[in-house]
Design a protein around this motif. Structure first.
Motif, PDB file in Angstrom:
ATOM      1  N   GLY A  46      64.483  56.601 -22.368  1.00  0.00           N
ATOM      2  CA  GLY A  46      63.934  57.272 -21.202  1.00  0.00           C
ATOM      3  C   GLY A  46      63.031  58.459 -21.525  1.00  0.00           C
ATOM      4  N   ILE A  47      63.226  59.528 -20.764  1.00  0.00           N
ATOM      5  CA  ILE A  47      62.365  60.705 -20.873  1.00  0.00           C
ATOM      6  C   ILE A  47      62.491  61.328 -22.273  1.00  0.00           C
ATOM      7  CG2 ILE A  47      61.962  63.015 -19.923  1.00  0.00           C
ATOM      8  CD1 ILE A  47      63.271  61.823 -17.263  1.00  0.00           C
ATOM      9  N   GLY A  48      63.705  61.398 -22.794  1.00  0.00           N
ATOM     10  CA  GLY A  48      63.934  62.027 -24.096  1.00  0.00           C
ATOM     11  C   GLY A  48      63.157  61.332 -25.204  1.00  0.00           C
ATOM     12  N   ASP A 106      78.546  65.181  -7.529  1.00  0.00           N
ATOM     13  CA  ASP A 106      78.916  65.615  -8.876  1.00  0.00           C
ATOM     14  C   ASP A 106      77.662  65.803  -9.738  1.00  0.00           C
ATOM     15  OD1 ASP A 106      80.791  66.271 -10.719  1.00  0.00           O
ATOM     16  OD2 ASP A 106      81.411  64.213 -11.167  1.00  0.00           O
ATOM     17  N   TYR A 107      76.757  64.826  -9.665  1.00  0.00           N
ATOM     18  CA  TYR A 107      75.502  64.888 -10.425  1.00  0.00           C
ATOM     19  C   TYR A 107      74.665  66.091  -9.954  1.00  0.00           C
ATOM     20  CZ  TYR A 107      70.893  63.593 -12.206  1.00  0.00           C
ATOM     21  OH  TYR A 107      69.660  63.598 -12.839  1.00  0.00           O
ATOM     22  N   CYS A 108      74.539  66.241  -8.617  1.00  0.00           N
ATOM     23  CA  CYS A 108      73.734  67.354  -8.082  1.00  0.00           C
ATOM     24  C   CYS A 108      74.316  68.697  -8.533  1.00  0.00           C
ATOM     25  CB  CYS A 108      73.704  67.317  -6.544  1.00  0.00           C
ATOM     26  SG  CYS A 108      72.891  65.851  -5.920  1.00  0.00           S
ATOM     27  N   PHE A 118      60.795  61.700 -10.295  1.00  0.00           N
ATOM     28  CA  PHE A 118      61.652  60.506 -10.238  1.00  0.00           C
ATOM     29  C   PHE A 118      61.098  59.495 -11.229  1.00  0.00           C
ATOM     30  CE2 PHE A 118      62.388  62.663  -6.242  1.00  0.00           C
ATOM     31  CZ  PHE A 118      63.770  62.746  -6.280  1.00  0.00           C
ATOM     32  N   VAL A 119      61.931  59.093 -12.152  1.00  0.00           N
ATOM     33  CA  VAL A 119      61.456  58.344 -13.313  1.00  0.00           C
ATOM     34  C   VAL A 119      62.280  57.055 -13.472  1.00  0.00           C
ATOM     35  CG1 VAL A 119      60.945  58.521 -15.781  1.00  0.00           C
ATOM     36  CG2 VAL A 119      60.965  60.588 -14.388  1.00  0.00           C
ATOM     37  N   HIS A 120      61.587  55.968 -13.756  1.00  0.00           N
ATOM     38  CA  HIS A 120      62.257  54.679 -13.925  1.00  0.00           C
ATOM     39  C   HIS A 120      62.910  54.627 -15.316  1.00  0.00           C
ATOM     40  CE1 HIS A 120      63.158  50.503 -13.546  1.00  0.00           C
ATOM     41  NE2 HIS A 120      62.383  50.163 -14.551  1.00  0.00           N
ATOM     42  N   THR A 121      64.225  54.896 -15.362  1.00  0.00           N
ATOM     43  CA  THR A 121      64.959  54.917 -16.637  1.00  0.00           C
ATOM     44  C   THR A 121      66.344  54.295 -16.435  1.00  0.00           C
ATOM     45  OG1 THR A 121      66.026  57.034 -16.211  1.00  0.00           O
ATOM     46  CG2 THR A 121      63.879  57.127 -17.295  1.00  0.00           C
ATOM     47  N   GLN A 122      67.124  54.364 -17.501  1.00  0.00           N
ATOM     48  CA  GLN A 122      68.494  53.824 -17.477  1.00  0.00           C
ATOM     49  C   GLN A 122      69.468  54.703 -16.680  1.00  0.00           C
ATOM     50  OE1 GLN A 122      69.858  50.997 -19.162  1.00  0.00           O
ATOM     51  NE2 GLN A 122      67.669  50.543 -19.100  1.00  0.00           N
TER      52      GLN A 122
HETATM   53  N1  LIG Z   1      65.229  59.480 -14.175  1.00  0.00           N
HETATM   54  C1  LIG Z   1      65.021  60.357 -13.197  1.00  0.00           C
HETATM   55  O1  LIG Z   1      64.479  60.030 -12.114  1.00  0.00           O
HETATM   56  C2  LIG Z   1      65.433  61.784 -13.379  1.00  0.00           C
HETATM   57  C3  LIG Z   1      65.158  62.685 -12.341  1.00  0.00           C
HETATM   58  C4  LIG Z   1      65.521  64.013 -12.505  1.00  0.00           C
HETATM   59  C5  LIG Z   1      66.151  64.423 -13.670  1.00  0.00           C
HETATM   60  N2  LIG Z   1      66.411  63.517 -14.655  1.00  0.00           N
HETATM   61  C6  LIG Z   1      67.090  64.005 -15.866  1.00  0.00           C
HETATM   62  O2  LIG Z   1      66.359  63.609 -17.013  1.00  0.00           O
HETATM   63  C7  LIG Z   1      67.233  63.561 -18.147  1.00  0.00           C
HETATM   64  C8  LIG Z   1      66.981  62.304 -18.942  1.00  0.00           C
HETATM   65  O3  LIG Z   1      67.403  61.193 -18.173  1.00  0.00           O
HETATM   66  P1  LIG Z   1      66.637  59.788 -18.186  1.00  0.00           P
HETATM   67  O4  LIG Z   1      66.149  59.560 -16.808  1.00  0.00           O
HETATM   68  O5  LIG Z   1      65.683  59.696 -19.324  1.00  0.00           O
HETATM   69  O6  LIG Z   1      67.887  58.796 -18.360  1.00  0.00           O
HETATM   70  P2  LIG Z   1      68.360  57.882 -19.583  1.00  0.00           P
HETATM   71  O7  LIG Z   1      69.659  57.301 -19.128  1.00  0.00           O
HETATM   72  O8  LIG Z   1      67.270  56.964 -20.026  1.00  0.00           O
HETATM   73  O9  LIG Z   1      68.585  58.931 -20.751  1.00  0.00           O
HETATM   74  C9  LIG Z   1      69.735  59.706 -20.806  1.00  0.00           C
HETATM   75  C10 LIG Z   1      70.042  59.947 -22.267  1.00  0.00           C
HETATM   76  O10 LIG Z   1      71.230  60.730 -22.322  1.00  0.00           O
HETATM   77  C11 LIG Z   1      72.040  60.219 -23.350  1.00  0.00           C
HETATM   78  N3  LIG Z   1      73.441  60.529 -23.113  1.00  0.00           N
HETATM   79  C12 LIG Z   1      74.202  60.188 -22.039  1.00  0.00           C
HETATM   80  N4  LIG Z   1      75.476  60.596 -22.225  1.00  0.00           N
HETATM   81  C13 LIG Z   1      75.489  61.234 -23.440  1.00  0.00           C
HETATM   82  C14 LIG Z   1      76.505  61.867 -24.192  1.00  0.00           C
HETATM   83  N5  LIG Z   1      77.761  61.888 -23.775  1.00  0.00           N
HETATM   84  N6  LIG Z   1      76.183  62.413 -25.381  1.00  0.00           N
HETATM   85  C15 LIG Z   1      74.922  62.373 -25.852  1.00  0.00           C
HETATM   86  N7  LIG Z   1      73.899  61.765 -25.185  1.00  0.00           N
HETATM   87  C16 LIG Z   1      74.192  61.209 -24.004  1.00  0.00           C
HETATM   88  C17 LIG Z   1      71.807  58.712 -23.324  1.00  0.00           C
HETATM   89  O11 LIG Z   1      72.160  58.124 -24.550  1.00  0.00           O
HETATM   90  C18 LIG Z   1      70.307  58.673 -23.058  1.00  0.00           C
HETATM   91  O12 LIG Z   1      69.581  58.718 -24.269  1.00  0.00           O
HETATM   92  C19 LIG Z   1      68.654  63.680 -17.583  1.00  0.00           C
HETATM   93  O13 LIG Z   1      69.116  64.992 -17.771  1.00  0.00           O
HETATM   94  C20 LIG Z   1      68.467  63.407 -16.090  1.00  0.00           C
HETATM   95  O14 LIG Z   1      69.445  64.045 -15.302  1.00  0.00           O
HETATM   96  C21 LIG Z   1      66.071  62.225 -14.543  1.00  0.00           C
END
Ligand SMILES: NC(=O)c1ccc[n+]([C@@H]2O[C@H](COP(=O)([O-])OP(=O)(O)OC[C@H]3O[C@@H](n4cnc5c(N)ncnc54)[C@H](O)[C@@H]3O)[C@@H](O)[C@H]2O)c1
Length: 299
Positions: A28-30, A174-176, A207-211
């Motif tokens: 995802g974003i990371g 919980d997430y919020c 808002f991002v299309h991820t897992q």
């Molecule tokens: N996708 C969205 O629309 C969106 C919107 C707002 C904020 N975010 C935030 O962006 C960040 C990245 O999320 P994403 O959308 O890329 O999702 P993602 O599920 O693709 O990535 C999340 C990452 O967190 C890691 N992770 C989860 N639990 C873990 C743990 N216990 N220990 C270590 N690593 C762990 C996963 O392995 C994964 O690499 C998150 O903090 C999420 O809350 C995402």
């Protein structure tokens, strides 16, 4: 379009050879953030719990960028022992740390135990505390906390931190709540680190299309899946504001701020509550069994 905007961003920054730690960098974003930083010559440590996925992501980034300095180190933010082990190994191995990106995200809770609070806030809080001296000795350096606009619906009950909230929408709440904790953490971190050369920012990536949404209830999936796929940002687009806060020159006056779409934005009222930020900090330290902070509390 995306490449152009990123290009502008990179032109106006001076990026030293940095060590960057990215919890949750294996997807995802990371992963998108880590890829761009590696492309700019940074030394990058991807820190995530799944070793196979972490190694694969590091390999993909090395292959795509030609940068051999992209490593994986195991880190499970839901386990305090794992956070301590990661920090000890990192500190032994890496003399510099210029950028810590607290990006890992969890939406799913288990019985009686808030995984979003543990992973999204507490694990990142502990990691930041354990790496703080290295960030300070490497200053100027930055801590980024990937929060969310979902923080606006957050309600932190300080006496019950770590317990999933009750109610029919408990998982979402919980997430919020955990995302509100992210905003307050960045705010308090910045306040406590004033004058040290370490700055902190909270980021909403859009808002991002991820897992992240893999636990969406079955009944909602027919609506959610196409919405996410066709209307949400790509991971590369979602990485933009994170990269902006990681690399843009001149952001020091904005330390502690919440950013979206590459500009500071006012968080919700609870996200600007310094007393709540201080209480969250102190309670987080107590929950983790940490000595009161190395950095100075703010009056
Ligand atoms: N996708 C969205 O629309 C969106 C919107 C707002 C904020 N975010 C935030 O962006 C960040 C990245 O999320 P994403 O959308 O890329 O999702 P993602 O599920 O693709 O990535 C999340 C990452 O967190 C890691 N992770 C989860 N639990 C873990 C743990 N216990 N220990 C270590 N690593 C762990 C996963 O392995 C994964 O690499 C998150 O903090 C999420 O809350 C995402």
């Amino acid at each position: 379009m995306m490449g152009h905007l990123l290009g502008l961003c990179w032109e106006s920054v001076s990026l030293p050879p940095i060590a960057e730690v990215s919890p949750g960098g294996s997807s995802g974003i990371g992963e998108a953030v880590a890829r761009e930083l590696a492309r700019c010559g940074a030394r990058v440590v991807l820190a995530t719990r799944n070793a196979v996925r972490g190694e694969e992501a590091a390999w993909r980034i090395r292959r795509d960028t030609g940068n051999p300095e992209v490593l994986f180190m195991p880190l499970d933010l839901s386990s305090l022992r794992s956070v301590h082990a990661f920090a000890a190994a990192f500190l032994q191995q890496e003399p510099n740390l210029h950028l810590l990106i607290n990006n890992a995200g969890e939406q799913h809770s288990t019985d009686g135990f808030s995984l979003p609070f543990q992973v999204n806030h507490l694990g990142h809080f502990l990691l930041t505390q354990l790496l703080l001296q290295r960030l300070q000795s490497s200053a100027p350096s930055r801590v980024l906390i990937v929060a969310s606009s979902a923080h606006q619906a957050g309600r932190l009950c300080m006496a019950k931190l770590g317990q999933p909230p009750p109610g029919p929408f408990a998982a979402f709440q919980d997430y919020c709540n955990s995302k509100l904790a992210n905003v307050l953490h960045a705010r308090q971190l910045a306040a406590r680190l004033q004058g040290t050369g370490v700055t902190a920012y909270a980021v909403h990536p859009g808002f991002v299309h991820t897992q992240l949404f893999r636990h969406t209830p079955l009944w909602l999936q027919p609506l959610w899946t196409p919405l996410s796929r066709f209307c949400f940002r790509s991971a590369a687009e979602g990485a933009r504001t994170v990269l902006f806060c990681a690399t843009q020159d001149g952001l020091q006056p904005f330390s502690g701020c919440y950013f979206a779409d590459c500009r500071p934005l006012q968080p919700c009222a609870q996200g600007r509550d310094d007393a709540a930020a201080r209480e969250l900090w102190e309670r987080s330290e107590r929950l983790l069994g940490l000595q009161p902070s190395l950095c100075t509390p703010v009056e």
